[in-house]
Design a protein around this motif. Structure first.
Motif, PDB file in Angstrom:
ATOM      1  N   THR A  42      -6.937   3.834  -3.739  1.00  0.00           N
ATOM      2  CA  THR A  42      -8.263   4.438  -3.661  1.00  0.00           C
ATOM      3  C   THR A  42      -8.256   5.453  -2.515  1.00  0.00           C
ATOM      4  O   THR A  42      -7.309   5.505  -1.719  1.00  0.00           O
ATOM      5  CB  THR A  42      -9.353   3.385  -3.387  1.00  0.00           C
ATOM      6  N   GLY A  43      -9.315   6.218  -2.409  1.00  0.00           N
ATOM      7  CA  GLY A  43      -9.443   7.147  -1.287  1.00  0.00           C
ATOM      8  C   GLY A  43      -9.407   6.421   0.044  1.00  0.00           C
ATOM      9  O   GLY A  43      -8.745   6.854   0.995  1.00  0.00           O
ATOM     10  N   GLU A  44     -10.116   5.294   0.129  1.00  0.00           N
ATOM     11  CA  GLU A  44     -10.108   4.500   1.362  1.00  0.00           C
ATOM     12  C   GLU A  44      -8.715   3.953   1.645  1.00  0.00           C
ATOM     13  O   GLU A  44      -8.266   3.919   2.788  1.00  0.00           O
ATOM     14  CB  GLU A  44     -11.125   3.356   1.279  1.00  0.00           C
ATOM     15  N   GLY A  45      -8.009   3.542   0.592  1.00  0.00           N
ATOM     16  CA  GLY A  45      -6.638   3.055   0.764  1.00  0.00           C
ATOM     17  C   GLY A  45      -5.732   4.143   1.309  1.00  0.00           C
ATOM     18  O   GLY A  45      -4.900   3.888   2.189  1.00  0.00           O
ATOM     19  N   ALA A  46      -5.883   5.363   0.811  1.00  0.00           N
ATOM     20  CA  ALA A  46      -5.068   6.485   1.287  1.00  0.00           C
ATOM     21  C   ALA A  46      -5.377   6.793   2.753  1.00  0.00           C
ATOM     22  O   ALA A  46      -4.458   7.063   3.541  1.00  0.00           O
ATOM     23  CB  ALA A  46      -5.310   7.719   0.423  1.00  0.00           C
ATOM     24  N   ARG A  47      -6.644   6.728   3.133  1.00  0.00           N
ATOM     25  CA  ARG A  47      -7.022   6.991   4.534  1.00  0.00           C
ATOM     26  C   ARG A  47      -6.459   5.918   5.465  1.00  0.00           C
ATOM     27  O   ARG A  47      -5.918   6.218   6.535  1.00  0.00           O
ATOM     28  CB  ARG A  47      -8.547   7.100   4.671  1.00  0.00           C
ATOM     29  N   LEU A  48      -6.577   4.652   5.051  1.00  0.00           N
ATOM     30  CA  LEU A  48      -6.042   3.567   5.873  1.00  0.00           C
ATOM     31  C   LEU A  48      -4.522   3.666   5.965  1.00  0.00           C
ATOM     32  O   LEU A  48      -3.938   3.475   7.038  1.00  0.00           O
ATOM     33  CB  LEU A  48      -6.447   2.199   5.319  1.00  0.00           C
ATOM     34  N   LEU A  49      -3.877   3.983   4.863  1.00  0.00           N
ATOM     35  CA  LEU A  49      -2.422   4.110   4.865  1.00  0.00           C
ATOM     36  C   LEU A  49      -1.986   5.195   5.848  1.00  0.00           C
ATOM     37  O   LEU A  49      -1.012   5.014   6.585  1.00  0.00           O
ATOM     38  CB  LEU A  49      -1.898   4.415   3.460  1.00  0.00           C
ATOM     39  N   LYS A  50      -2.691   6.301   5.883  1.00  0.00           N
ATOM     40  CA  LYS A  50      -2.351   7.377   6.813  1.00  0.00           C
ATOM     41  C   LYS A  50      -2.431   6.887   8.262  1.00  0.00           C
ATOM     42  O   LYS A  50      -1.544   7.160   9.071  1.00  0.00           O
ATOM     43  CB  LYS A  50      -3.294   8.561   6.589  1.00  0.00           C
ATOM     44  N   ARG A  51      -3.479   6.131   8.588  1.00  0.00           N
ATOM     45  CA  ARG A  51      -3.610   5.580   9.942  1.00  0.00           C
ATOM     46  C   ARG A  51      -2.489   4.583  10.233  1.00  0.00           C
ATOM     47  O   ARG A  51      -1.922   4.566  11.326  1.00  0.00           O
ATOM     48  CB  ARG A  51      -4.976   4.912  10.129  1.00  0.00           C
ATOM     49  N   CYS A  52      -2.164   3.747   9.238  1.00  0.00           N
ATOM     50  CA  CYS A  52      -1.106   2.743   9.413  1.00  0.00           C
ATOM     51  C   CYS A  52       0.258   3.401   9.582  1.00  0.00           C
ATOM     52  O   CYS A  52       1.076   2.944  10.387  1.00  0.00           O
ATOM     53  CB  CYS A  52      -1.090   1.776   8.233  1.00  0.00           C
ATOM     54  N   LEU A 104       0.836  -1.206   0.000  1.00  0.00           N
ATOM     55  CA  LEU A 104       0.000   0.000   0.000  1.00  0.00           C
ATOM     56  C   LEU A 104       0.870   1.256   0.000  1.00  0.00           C
ATOM     57  O   LEU A 104       0.622   2.199  -0.761  1.00  0.00           O
ATOM     58  CB  LEU A 104      -0.906  -0.026   1.232  1.00  0.00           C
ATOM     59  N   SER A 105       1.912   1.258   0.812  1.00  0.00           N
ATOM     60  CA  SER A 105       2.818   2.396   0.884  1.00  0.00           C
ATOM     61  C   SER A 105       3.558   2.610  -0.439  1.00  0.00           C
ATOM     62  O   SER A 105       3.703   3.742  -0.911  1.00  0.00           O
ATOM     63  CB  SER A 105       3.814   2.180   2.026  1.00  0.00           C
ATOM     64  N   ALA A 106       4.012   1.523  -1.055  1.00  0.00           N
ATOM     65  CA  ALA A 106       4.717   1.627  -2.344  1.00  0.00           C
ATOM     66  C   ALA A 106       3.787   2.139  -3.428  1.00  0.00           C
ATOM     67  O   ALA A 106       4.186   2.958  -4.257  1.00  0.00           O
ATOM     68  CB  ALA A 106       5.312   0.277  -2.731  1.00  0.00           C
ATOM     69  N   VAL A 107       2.537   1.683  -3.427  1.00  0.00           N
ATOM     70  CA  VAL A 107       1.567   2.168  -4.425  1.00  0.00           C
ATOM     71  C   VAL A 107       1.338   3.667  -4.227  1.00  0.00           C
ATOM     72  O   VAL A 107       1.255   4.424  -5.202  1.00  0.00           O
ATOM     73  CB  VAL A 107       0.243   1.383  -4.353  1.00  0.00           C
ATOM     74  N   ALA A 108       1.273   4.108  -2.975  1.00  0.00           N
ATOM     75  CA  ALA A 108       1.099   5.537  -2.704  1.00  0.00           C
ATOM     76  C   ALA A 108       2.280   6.337  -3.244  1.00  0.00           C
ATOM     77  O   ALA A 108       2.101   7.412  -3.813  1.00  0.00           O
ATOM     78  CB  ALA A 108       0.931   5.773  -1.203  1.00  0.00           C
ATOM     79  N   ASP A 109       3.484   5.805  -3.082  1.00  0.00           N
ATOM     80  CA  ASP A 109       4.691   6.507  -3.545  1.00  0.00           C
ATOM     81  C   ASP A 109       4.848   6.471  -5.064  1.00  0.00           C
ATOM     82  O   ASP A 109       5.291   7.445  -5.663  1.00  0.00           O
ATOM     83  CB  ASP A 109       5.945   5.892  -2.923  1.00  0.00           C
TER      84      ASP A 109
END
Length: 144
Positions: free
Chosen positions: A99-109, A44-49
């Motif tokens: 996704t937006g939900e993925g970005a929100r979860l990643l921030k919490r993680c 998830l972090s790599a996809v965000a980057d």
């Protein structure tokens, strides 16, 4: 009589391994509280980057076997955290995006993982933490 394992306890590699295992445990526990597994968080972090990123490039960037990556992406996509769509650069390949939900979860993680790392490094003051990180980067073979 000497302390048990006194020979091995003087090896930096053994101590680093113990510290890494403790750190992984703390982070895994923090991520589990968010419903996330360690490798799922890494992806998830790599996809965000990198995203949108070709699936093959994603696997190479985090050094994860393609079969393992597919399973993790399936899990993340089923949970609505990433999407795989044809890559605009090459329609034969899939591009992965958060996704937006993925970005929100990643921030919490990320917040949970940072707190776990703070707990790991709690015995060190700020200057020692900076020095420790600098030394780890130097011996890890990464450029930070």
């Amino acid at each position: 009589m000497s302390a048990p394992l006194s020979g091995i306890r003087t090896l930096p590699s053994w101590l680093l391994g113990r510290a890494a295992a403790r750190g992984r445990g703390l982070v895994a526990e923090a991520l589990a509280a968010e419903g996330m597994k360690m490798w799922h968080h890494v992806v998830l972090s790599a996809v965000a980057d990198l995203g949108p990123v070709a699936q093959a490039e994603l696997g190479r960037s985090i050094q994860l076997d393609p079969k393992d990556l597919v399973g993790i992406l399936n899990d993340l996509q089923s949970a609505g955290l990433v999407v795989r769509e044809p890559d605009p650069k090459d329609r034969r390949k899939n591009a992965v995006s958060l996704t937006g939900e993925g970005a929100r979860l990643l921030k919490r993680c990320e917040k949970a993982a940072r707190a776990a790392n703070d707990a790991l490094l709690a015995p060190l003051d700020a200057a020692e933490r900076d020095q420790f990180m600098s030394l780890l980067i130097r011996i890890s073979g990464t450029d930070g």
